[in-house]
Design a protein around this motif. Structure first.
Motif, PDB file in Angstrom:
ATOM      1  N   VAL A 216       0.848  -1.197   0.000  1.00  0.00           N
ATOM      2  CA  VAL A 216       0.000   0.000   0.000  1.00  0.00           C
ATOM      3  C   VAL A 216       0.884   1.248   0.000  1.00  0.00           C
ATOM      4  O   VAL A 216       0.630   2.198  -0.740  1.00  0.00           O
ATOM      5  CB  VAL A 216      -0.965   0.003   1.202  1.00  0.00           C
ATOM      6  CG1 VAL A 216      -1.686   1.330   1.330  1.00  0.00           C
ATOM      7  CG2 VAL A 216      -1.968  -1.148   1.075  1.00  0.00           C
ATOM      8  N   ILE A 217       1.941   1.248   0.823  1.00  0.00           N
ATOM      9  CA  ILE A 217       2.864   2.390   0.863  1.00  0.00           C
ATOM     10  C   ILE A 217       3.480   2.597  -0.518  1.00  0.00           C
ATOM     11  O   ILE A 217       3.579   3.727  -1.006  1.00  0.00           O
ATOM     12  CB  ILE A 217       3.963   2.182   1.928  1.00  0.00           C
ATOM     13  CG1 ILE A 217       3.362   2.027   3.317  1.00  0.00           C
ATOM     14  CG2 ILE A 217       4.989   3.310   1.885  1.00  0.00           C
ATOM     15  CD1 ILE A 217       2.587   3.210   3.814  1.00  0.00           C
ATOM     16  N   TRP A 218       3.899   1.507  -1.173  1.00  0.00           N
ATOM     17  CA  TRP A 218       4.461   1.616  -2.516  1.00  0.00           C
ATOM     18  C   TRP A 218       3.434   2.230  -3.475  1.00  0.00           C
ATOM     19  O   TRP A 218       3.757   3.125  -4.253  1.00  0.00           O
ATOM     20  CB  TRP A 218       4.925   0.255  -3.044  1.00  0.00           C
ATOM     21  CG  TRP A 218       5.272   0.312  -4.500  1.00  0.00           C
ATOM     22  CD1 TRP A 218       4.517  -0.132  -5.539  1.00  0.00           C
ATOM     23  CD2 TRP A 218       6.447   0.896  -5.075  1.00  0.00           C
ATOM     24  NE1 TRP A 218       5.147   0.138  -6.732  1.00  0.00           N
ATOM     25  CE2 TRP A 218       6.339   0.773  -6.466  1.00  0.00           C
ATOM     26  CE3 TRP A 218       7.577   1.510  -4.545  1.00  0.00           C
ATOM     27  CZ2 TRP A 218       7.318   1.230  -7.351  1.00  0.00           C
ATOM     28  CZ3 TRP A 218       8.561   1.970  -5.417  1.00  0.00           C
ATOM     29  CH2 TRP A 218       8.423   1.829  -6.798  1.00  0.00           C
ATOM     30  N   ASN A 219       2.200   1.760  -3.432  1.00  0.00           N
ATOM     31  CA  ASN A 219       1.161   2.297  -4.318  1.00  0.00           C
ATOM     32  C   ASN A 219       0.921   3.783  -4.065  1.00  0.00           C
ATOM     33  O   ASN A 219       0.737   4.558  -5.001  1.00  0.00           O
ATOM     34  CB  ASN A 219      -0.143   1.522  -4.158  1.00  0.00           C
ATOM     35  CG  ASN A 219      -0.052   0.109  -4.682  1.00  0.00           C
ATOM     36  OD1 ASN A 219       0.822  -0.226  -5.481  1.00  0.00           O
ATOM     37  ND2 ASN A 219      -0.929  -0.753  -4.207  1.00  0.00           N
ATOM     38  N   VAL A 220       0.944   4.175  -2.806  1.00  0.00           N
ATOM     39  CA  VAL A 220       0.733   5.587  -2.473  1.00  0.00           C
ATOM     40  C   VAL A 220       1.879   6.431  -3.022  1.00  0.00           C
ATOM     41  O   VAL A 220       1.665   7.440  -3.700  1.00  0.00           O
ATOM     42  CB  VAL A 220       0.587   5.783  -0.946  1.00  0.00           C
ATOM     43  CG1 VAL A 220       0.660   7.258  -0.567  1.00  0.00           C
ATOM     44  CG2 VAL A 220      -0.721   5.170  -0.458  1.00  0.00           C
ATOM     45  N   VAL A 221       3.118   6.020  -2.744  1.00  0.00           N
ATOM     46  CA  VAL A 221       4.256   6.853  -3.122  1.00  0.00           C
ATOM     47  C   VAL A 221       4.560   6.786  -4.615  1.00  0.00           C
ATOM     48  O   VAL A 221       5.128   7.727  -5.180  1.00  0.00           O
ATOM     49  CB  VAL A 221       5.494   6.515  -2.268  1.00  0.00           C
ATOM     50  CG1 VAL A 221       6.246   5.314  -2.796  1.00  0.00           C
ATOM     51  CG2 VAL A 221       6.420   7.698  -2.143  1.00  0.00           C
ATOM     52  N   SER A 222       4.141   5.722  -5.270  1.00  0.00           N
ATOM     53  CA  SER A 222       4.435   5.609  -6.708  1.00  0.00           C
ATOM     54  C   SER A 222       3.302   6.121  -7.595  1.00  0.00           C
ATOM     55  O   SER A 222       3.547   6.446  -8.758  1.00  0.00           O
ATOM     56  CB  SER A 222       4.758   4.151  -7.077  1.00  0.00           C
ATOM     57  OG  SER A 222       3.617   3.325  -6.930  1.00  0.00           O
ATOM     58  N   ARG A 223       2.078   6.215  -7.052  1.00  0.00           N
ATOM     59  CA  ARG A 223       0.953   6.668  -7.882  1.00  0.00           C
ATOM     60  C   ARG A 223       0.116   7.752  -7.220  1.00  0.00           C
ATOM     61  O   ARG A 223      -0.001   8.868  -7.731  1.00  0.00           O
ATOM     62  CB  ARG A 223       0.061   5.479  -8.239  1.00  0.00           C
ATOM     63  CG  ARG A 223       0.694   4.526  -9.218  1.00  0.00           C
ATOM     64  CD  ARG A 223      -0.324   3.562  -9.803  1.00  0.00           C
ATOM     65  NE  ARG A 223      -0.931   2.693  -8.804  1.00  0.00           N
ATOM     66  CZ  ARG A 223      -0.581   1.441  -8.582  1.00  0.00           C
ATOM     67  NH1 ARG A 223       0.380   0.904  -9.269  1.00  0.00           N
ATOM     68  NH2 ARG A 223      -1.192   0.717  -7.681  1.00  0.00           N
ATOM     69  N   SER A 224      -0.489   7.432  -6.100  1.00  0.00           N
ATOM     70  CA  SER A 224      -1.463   8.346  -5.483  1.00  0.00           C
ATOM     71  C   SER A 224      -0.849   9.678  -5.077  1.00  0.00           C
ATOM     72  O   SER A 224      -1.411  10.741  -5.361  1.00  0.00           O
ATOM     73  CB  SER A 224      -2.103   7.694  -4.255  1.00  0.00           C
ATOM     74  OG  SER A 224      -2.701   6.469  -4.598  1.00  0.00           O
ATOM     75  N   LEU A 225       0.283   9.632  -4.405  1.00  0.00           N
ATOM     76  CA  LEU A 225       0.910  10.860  -3.931  1.00  0.00           C
ATOM     77  C   LEU A 225       1.389  11.739  -5.085  1.00  0.00           C
ATOM     78  O   LEU A 225       1.056  12.934  -5.125  1.00  0.00           O
ATOM     79  CB  LEU A 225       2.043  10.532  -2.954  1.00  0.00           C
ATOM     80  CG  LEU A 225       2.751  11.695  -2.287  1.00  0.00           C
ATOM     81  CD1 LEU A 225       1.771  12.615  -1.577  1.00  0.00           C
ATOM     82  CD2 LEU A 225       3.790  11.175  -1.297  1.00  0.00           C
ATOM     83  N   PRO A 226       2.130  11.202  -6.054  1.00  0.00           N
ATOM     84  CA  PRO A 226       2.520  12.061  -7.183  1.00  0.00           C
ATOM     85  C   PRO A 226       1.323  12.628  -7.943  1.00  0.00           C
ATOM     86  O   PRO A 226       1.336  13.806  -8.341  1.00  0.00           O
ATOM     87  CB  PRO A 226       3.349  11.132  -8.084  1.00  0.00           C
ATOM     88  CG  PRO A 226       3.823  10.049  -7.188  1.00  0.00           C
ATOM     89  CD  PRO A 226       2.755   9.879  -6.145  1.00  0.00           C
ATOM     90  N   ASP A 227       0.279  11.826  -8.125  1.00  0.00           N
ATOM     91  CA  ASP A 227      -0.916  12.313  -8.821  1.00  0.00           C
ATOM     92  C   ASP A 227      -1.579  13.455  -8.050  1.00  0.00           C
ATOM     93  O   ASP A 227      -1.979  14.459  -8.638  1.00  0.00           O
ATOM     94  CB  ASP A 227      -1.930  11.183  -9.028  1.00  0.00           C
ATOM     95  CG  ASP A 227      -1.476  10.158 -10.058  1.00  0.00           C
ATOM     96  OD1 ASP A 227      -0.494  10.413 -10.786  1.00  0.00           O
ATOM     97  OD2 ASP A 227      -2.113   9.085 -10.124  1.00  0.00           O
ATOM     98  N   ALA A 228      -1.677  13.311  -6.730  1.00  0.00           N
ATOM     99  CA  ALA A 228      -2.288  14.359  -5.911  1.00  0.00           C
ATOM    100  C   ALA A 228      -1.454  15.638  -5.962  1.00  0.00           C
ATOM    101  O   ALA A 228      -1.996  16.739  -6.110  1.00  0.00           O
ATOM    102  CB  ALA A 228      -2.443  13.880  -4.473  1.00  0.00           C
TER     103      ALA A 228
END
Length: 146
Positions: free
Chosen positions: A121-133
């Motif tokens: 989940v951390i990987w998904n956040v830092v690799s997709r969700s966070l950059p997109d936001a």
């Protein structure tokens, strides 16, 4: 060492805020006046996300070193603090589609209940969700003109 041969106690000191318009100098500024400093921090966070992505998921999930995963957690915590404490409310209204409550929840789990944090989940956040936001926030407010 003291006279008795004991090591002196370790003392932590408060790190002073940046001055003369630096990113930490938000006191006395209106919300919109602090946005350029917040935007600069967002760009720094985006750069950090990209560095982690460039290192790859295998290194992130590696049990040999936790440095990359700890860096990712720090980015999530910093982003959560930034949007909660310093992001102008106007920017939050403009970006009403972002999951502000989930962002705060994720930040709190990573900061306080880190053993519950799923590395995938951390990987998904830092690799997709966070950059997109971050990209959405940066794109939503035009750059300041001199």
């Amino acid at each position: 060492m003291t006279d008795e041969g004991e090591a002196p106690p370790v003392r932590f000191r408060t790190v002073p805020r940046a001055t003369a318009g630096g990113a930490g100098n938000v006191e006395g500024n209106s919300e919109i006046n602090r946005y350029p400093a917040v935007a600069a921090e967002l760009r720094t966070l985006l750069s950090g996300c990209q560095e982690i992505i460039d290192r790859g998921q295998a290194e992130f999930l590696s049990t040999e070193s936790q440095l990359t995963s700890l860096a990712a957690e720090a980015l999530i915590i910093h982003f959560g603090d930034l949007v909660k404490e310093r992001l102008p409310s106007r920017v939050k209204v403009i970006n009403h589609t972002l999951p502000w409550r989930e962002i705060t929840h994720t930040r709190n789990i990573v900061a306080h209940q880190y053993l519950r944090a799923d590395p995938q989940v951390i990987w998904n956040v830092v690799s997709r969700s966070l950059p997109d936001a971050i990209r959405q926030i940066l794109a939503s407010v035009p750059p300041a003109t001199p």
